[in-house]
Design a protein around this motif. Structure first.
Motif, PDB file in Angstrom:
ATOM      1  N   LEU A  95       3.229  -6.738  -5.017  1.00 13.93           N
ATOM      2  CA  LEU A  95       3.067  -7.842  -4.080  1.00 13.93           C
ATOM      3  C   LEU A  95       4.380  -8.590  -3.883  1.00 13.93           C
ATOM      4  N   ALA A  96       5.102  -8.829  -4.968  1.00 15.90           N
ATOM      5  CA  ALA A  96       6.374  -9.537  -4.869  1.00 15.90           C
ATOM      6  C   ALA A  96       7.400  -8.731  -4.082  1.00 15.90           C
ATOM      7  N   SER A  97       7.444  -7.423  -4.320  1.00 21.79           N
ATOM      8  CA  SER A  97       8.421  -6.594  -3.613  1.00 21.79           C
ATOM      9  C   SER A  97       8.092  -6.479  -2.133  1.00 21.79           C
ATOM     10  N   SER A 140       0.108  -0.623   0.000  1.00 29.40           N
ATOM     11  CA  SER A 140       0.000   0.000   0.000  1.00 29.40           C
ATOM     12  C   SER A 140       0.189   1.091   0.000  1.00 29.40           C
ATOM     13  N   PHE A 141       0.461   1.477  -1.501  1.00 30.47           N
ATOM     14  CA  PHE A 141       0.633   2.487  -0.541  1.00 30.47           C
ATOM     15  C   PHE A 141       1.669   2.008   0.412  1.00 30.47           C
ATOM     16  N   GLY A 142       2.535   2.854   0.697  1.00 27.01           N
ATOM     17  CA  GLY A 142       3.614   2.490   1.590  1.00 27.01           C
ATOM     18  C   GLY A 142       3.074   2.203   2.923  1.00 27.01           C
ATOM     19  N   LEU A 166       8.029   6.431   2.432  1.00 27.18           N
ATOM     20  CA  LEU A 166       8.478   7.814   2.341  1.00 27.18           C
ATOM     21  C   LEU A 166       8.934   8.156   0.920  1.00 27.18           C
ATOM     22  N   ILE A 167       9.756   7.270   0.354  1.00 23.39           N
ATOM     23  CA  ILE A 167      10.285   7.530  -0.988  1.00 23.39           C
ATOM     24  C   ILE A 167       9.169   7.527  -2.017  1.00 23.39           C
ATOM     25  N   ARG A 168       8.289   6.522  -1.958  1.00 22.60           N
ATOM     26  CA  ARG A 168       7.202   6.419  -2.937  1.00 22.60           C
ATOM     27  C   ARG A 168       6.253   7.603  -2.861  1.00 22.60           C
ATOM     28  N   SER A 169       5.839   7.920  -1.651  1.00 19.23           N
ATOM     29  CA  SER A 169       4.830   8.966  -1.487  1.00 19.23           C
ATOM     30  C   SER A 169       5.364  10.328  -1.901  1.00 19.23           C
ATOM     31  N   MET A 191      17.256   2.697   7.081  1.00 16.53           N
ATOM     32  CA  MET A 191      17.057   1.782   5.960  1.00 16.53           C
ATOM     33  C   MET A 191      17.372   2.460   4.625  1.00 16.53           C
ATOM     34  N   ILE A 192      16.956   3.698   4.472  1.00 15.25           N
ATOM     35  CA  ILE A 192      17.205   4.417   3.229  1.00 15.25           C
ATOM     36  C   ILE A 192      18.699   4.593   2.990  1.00 15.25           C
ATOM     37  N   VAL A 193      19.435   4.919   4.052  1.00 20.75           N
ATOM     38  CA  VAL A 193      20.856   5.233   3.928  1.00 20.75           C
ATOM     39  C   VAL A 193      21.714   3.977   3.820  1.00 20.75           C
ATOM     40  N   LEU A 194      21.376   2.937   4.596  1.00 24.49           N
ATOM     41  CA  LEU A 194      22.274   1.797   4.750  1.00 24.49           C
ATOM     42  C   LEU A 194      21.904   0.568   3.933  1.00 24.49           C
ATOM     43  N   GLU A 195      20.681   0.511   3.384  1.00 20.21           N
ATOM     44  CA  GLU A 195      20.254  -0.700   2.696  1.00 20.21           C
ATOM     45  C   GLU A 195      19.985  -0.425   1.217  1.00 20.21           C
ATOM     46  N   PRO A 196      20.927  -0.748   0.331  1.00 17.15           N
ATOM     47  CA  PRO A 196      20.714  -0.522  -1.104  1.00 17.15           C
ATOM     48  C   PRO A 196      19.545  -1.322  -1.669  1.00 17.15           C
ATOM     49  N   ALA A 197      19.272  -2.509  -1.110  1.00 14.98           N
ATOM     50  CA  ALA A 197      18.133  -3.299  -1.596  1.00 14.98           C
ATOM     51  C   ALA A 197      16.820  -2.569  -1.337  1.00 14.98           C
ATOM     52  N   VAL A 198      16.699  -1.938  -0.168  1.00 15.30           N
ATOM     53  CA  VAL A 198      15.494  -1.177   0.149  1.00 15.30           C
ATOM     54  C   VAL A 198      15.369   0.026  -0.777  1.00 15.30           C
ATOM     55  N   LEU A 199      16.475   0.703  -1.020  1.00 11.66           N
ATOM     56  CA  LEU A 199      16.459   1.854  -1.909  1.00 11.66           C
ATOM     57  C   LEU A 199      16.094   1.436  -3.339  1.00 11.66           C
ATOM     58  N   GLY A 200      16.673   0.328  -3.801  1.00  8.15           N
ATOM     59  CA  GLY A 200      16.367  -0.155  -5.139  1.00  8.15           C
ATOM     60  C   GLY A 200      14.915  -0.541  -5.292  1.00  8.15           C
ATOM     61  N   MET A 201      14.371  -1.259  -4.292  1.00  7.65           N
ATOM     62  CA  MET A 201      12.958  -1.625  -4.322  1.00  7.65           C
ATOM     63  C   MET A 201      12.066  -0.385  -4.324  1.00  7.65           C
ATOM     64  N   SER A 202      12.466   0.622  -3.537  1.00  3.25           N
ATOM     65  CA  SER A 202      11.666   1.848  -3.444  1.00  3.25           C
ATOM     66  C   SER A 202      11.610   2.558  -4.784  1.00  3.25           C
ATOM     67  N   ILE A 203      12.744   2.633  -5.473  1.00  4.23           N
ATOM     68  CA  ILE A 203      12.778   3.278  -6.784  1.00  4.23           C
ATOM     69  C   ILE A 203      11.927   2.508  -7.782  1.00  4.23           C
ATOM     70  N   TRP A 204      11.999   1.180  -7.715  1.00  5.41           N
ATOM     71  CA  TRP A 204      11.215   0.342  -8.619  1.00  5.41           C
ATOM     72  C   TRP A 204       9.719   0.536  -8.380  1.00  5.41           C
ATOM     73  N   GLN A 205       9.312   0.496  -7.110  1.00  2.00           N
ATOM     74  CA  GLN A 205       7.905   0.692  -6.771  1.00  2.00           C
ATOM     75  C   GLN A 205       7.435   2.092  -7.166  1.00  2.00           C
ATOM     76  N   THR A 206       8.312   3.083  -6.960  1.00  2.00           N
ATOM     77  CA  THR A 206       7.957   4.457  -7.309  1.00  2.00           C
ATOM     78  C   THR A 206       7.686   4.593  -8.802  1.00  2.00           C
ATOM     79  N   THR A 207       8.521   3.964  -9.605  1.00  2.00           N
ATOM     80  CA  THR A 207       8.334   4.037 -11.052  1.00  2.00           C
ATOM     81  C   THR A 207       7.040   3.354 -11.481  1.00  2.00           C
ATOM     82  N   VAL A 208       6.799   2.171 -10.939  1.00  2.00           N
ATOM     83  CA  VAL A 208       5.603   1.414 -11.312  1.00  2.00           C
ATOM     84  C   VAL A 208       4.333   2.186 -10.951  1.00  2.00           C
ATOM     85  N   LEU A 209       4.297   2.738  -9.734  1.00  2.00           N
ATOM     86  CA  LEU A 209       3.131   3.509  -9.313  1.00  2.00           C
ATOM     87  C   LEU A 209       3.086   4.867  -9.990  1.00  2.00           C
TER      88      LEU A 209
END
Length: 591
Positions: free
Chosen positions: A509-511, A50-52, A532-535, A379-397
């Motif tokens: 759903l997968a992410s 959801s929406f984050g 935060l990133i998506r919204s 999480m935003i600063v230290l986890e590249p996987a979280v950042l990558g997923m956030s960018i992917w979700q942001t683009t899709v939405l």
């Protein structure tokens, strides 16, 4: 649509991402007086968010052995025997294991904890006692279903009236003499607050319980929409819409947690999937509401207010429903039970002290808020996987948010649709979303469980990435289909949007599931970071959507979106192949 939901896992659910905890560690967490603190884990899925979905930590009030409970349900799991030996010894092993688990969870022996030097009885639910109607999971199914649908409907309303506003934005720009960009700011700030509101409302839902947080949230959302309905200038509209969103997101962040309060196993997975579907479906159906209000509400100088009158009516109904509904948070229920037992004990002169796990948890609301905020930033600063997923979700939405401007350009500008008919054109995306959710909760679930069995009963985050790779590859195809079929019959781009809706919800759903599995007890912080990133990003997309399509044209604009989607195909493939190595280097993920 930029927010998603949080769940609180207390036992293994093959459909949701319980963590791969070893038995010894889990048994230590189950000792009397210990509070096992787990974050709000995401759905398999949805919701959330959801929406984050941002979440917060919550005590596990009925902690059970995660791996043992599932492994003993699989044939031959952990025995090290071939199939013939399994047949000979499996029954005895299963009986021994069952006895051992029953001894650990036997309700006949109360658990004692030391509270300020006083020996106290720890009040908790017995998961095997299906006659205990104080346990929300034992309530009649119709009652549990009704509560879950009520919360999901609330989340649907909050997300639906986000995009419904965009249809009246041009009207307000003309009436109040503002630019087209400024007229969209009430939508932009509304969506941005989906990332910040949950940082407060998720901790509040854990500290104060679900019910009254829902009541407060829906009441405030309704009150501020009264201000929107009577607004006389754009400044007022921006302020009241921002506050309505900030205080109104409780159902979006805590909805899947309510499903966890009420359901287990496959039922839980189904309810969370339904919840997430409604949350994401809201912005897709919002243009239908807004389109027909603009088309039929006359005179339009005051007719636009009917969007907000409809929000007030729906919000009032939901607020009353929340006020009537019972509390579902196990911690709150057990705390009230412990208080009642202490009062009865004192009245009878026994002097026995009863406490719940929540009574022993001294974390206040401010501390929970600080923990959720700091955790998200880390999480935003230290986890590249979280950042990558956030960018992917942001683009899709974000593509869907650009479609809010692109669909009128295509269907109204090229095909001559009315505003109401343009709203109906979004149904294609909705059909794709519903189809994907149906597949995920049926055949997809069976496929997932089969993969767990093949992996000797151990779920891994990477199990969710194989289908995500397919969705990622199909996503740009759907965009090219949509963009380059607009010179034909109008049904052709609609069919392309069906495929996009299917891939979009599948990727989300997968992410969400990957995040849940990968970060376990810290997944709430990961969801808060993604939210935060998506919204903050997707809320700005409609500001340039109209110029994007007008200046580049349908085909070129959609081609650019497809190229961005092609570039992001690498994300699921990298996580699928190198996920274990990435998690091994991380300090926060589950190894």
């Amino acid at each position: 649509m930029s927010s998603f939901t949080s769940t609180h896992q207390t036992a293994f659910d093959p459909t949701l991402a319980d963590q791969d905890l070893d038995v010894e560690k889990q048994e230590q967490l189950n000792q009397p007086g210990q509070i096992h603190e787990t974050d709000a884990t995401g759905t398999l899925s949805p919701g959330a968010t959801s929406f984050g979905v941002s979440g917060t930590t919550t005590p596990d009030y009925n902690t059970r052995s995660v791996r043992t409970s599932f492994q003993t349900s699989l044939p031959g799991r952990g025995s090290g025997l071939d199939s013939d030996d399994e047949e000979k010894h499996g029954k005895a092993s299963s009986e021994d294991e069952t006895k051992r688990v029953e001894q650990q969870q036997s309700p006949s022996q109360p658990k004692y904890v030391d509270v300020d030097g006083q020996k106290s009885i720890l009040v908790e639910f017995d998961p095997k006692d299906k006659d205990d109607l104080e346990n929300p999971k034992n309530w009649p199914k119709r009652k549990r279903l009704g509560i879950s649908l009520m919360v999901a409907s609330n989340a649907f309303l909050v997300s639906c009236f986000a995009s419904a506003y965009l249809d009246v934005a041009p009207v307000l720009a003309a009436i109040w003499d503002t630019s087209a960009t400024v007229s969209k700011l009430p939508f932009t700030f509304y969506v941005i607050c989906w990332g910040f509101g949950p940082l407060l409302l998720a901790p509040a839902g854990e500290a104060l319980g679900r019910k009254w947080v829902y009541v407060f949230s829906s009441f405030m959302w309704t009150v501020f929409h009264v201000g929107a309905a009577r607004a006389e200038n754009m400044a007022t509209m921006i302020v009241v819409r921002t506050l309505a969103s900030f205080f109104g997101t409780a159902s979006m962040v805590n909805g899947s947690a309510t499903a966890v309060d009420l359901f287990e196993g496959v039922e839980r997975a189904g309810m969370i999937s339904l919840y997430c579907l409604l949350v994401f479906l809201g912005p897709i159906l919002g243009p239908i509401v807004g389109g027909y209000v603009v088309e039929y509400a006359t005179p339009i100088q005051d007719g636009w207010r009917w969007i907000f009158y409809a929000a007030i009516i729906a919000g009032t109904a939901v607020t009353v429903a929340h006020a009537i509904a019972p509390e579902t948070h196990e911690g709150i229920i057990l705390s009230r039970k412990a208080k009642r037992l202490r009062e009865e004990s004192a009245k009878n002169g026994e002097g026995t002290n009863y406490v719940s796990a929540m009574d022993l948890d001294n974390m206040g609301l401010l501390e929970r808020f600080k923990k959720a905020t700091v955790g998200a930033l880390r999480m935003i600063v230290l986890e590249p996987a979280v950042l990558g997923m956030s960018i992917w979700q942001t683009t899709v939405l974000g593509v869907v948010y650009i479609f809010f401007e692109g669909f009128p350009h295509v269907f109204q500008g090229q095909y001559g649709f009315t505003p109401g008919q343009v709203g109906l054109s979004f149904i294609g995306i909705g059909i794709g979303m519903i189809s994907c959710c149906l597949w995920t909760t049926s055949f997809g679930m069976k496929r997932y469980v089969a993969k767990i069995i093949k992996n000797k009963g151990v779920p891994t985050p990477e199990m969710h990435m194989d289908m995500a790779c397919i969705y990622a590859c199909a996503l740009p195809i759907s965009l090219l289909w949509f963009g380059y079929s607009t010179r034909t019959h109008w049904i052709c781009p609609i069919i392309g949007s069906v495929l996009y809706g299917y891939c979009m919800i599948g990727i989300l759903l997968a992410s969400f599931s990957y995040t849940t599995f990968a970060y376990g007890p810290l997944s709430a912080s990961a969801f808060a970071a993604q939210s935060l990133i998506r919204s903050c990003s997707t809320g700005t997309f409609p500001l340039f959507g109209t110029a994007f399509y007008n200046n580049l044209g349908t085909e070129n604009a959609t081609l650019i979106l497809a190229c961005v989607s092609i570039a992001e195909i690498a994300i699921p493939f990298v996580l699928w192949k190198y996920g274990p190595q990435i998690r091994k280097r991380s300090k926060m993920s589950v190894k």
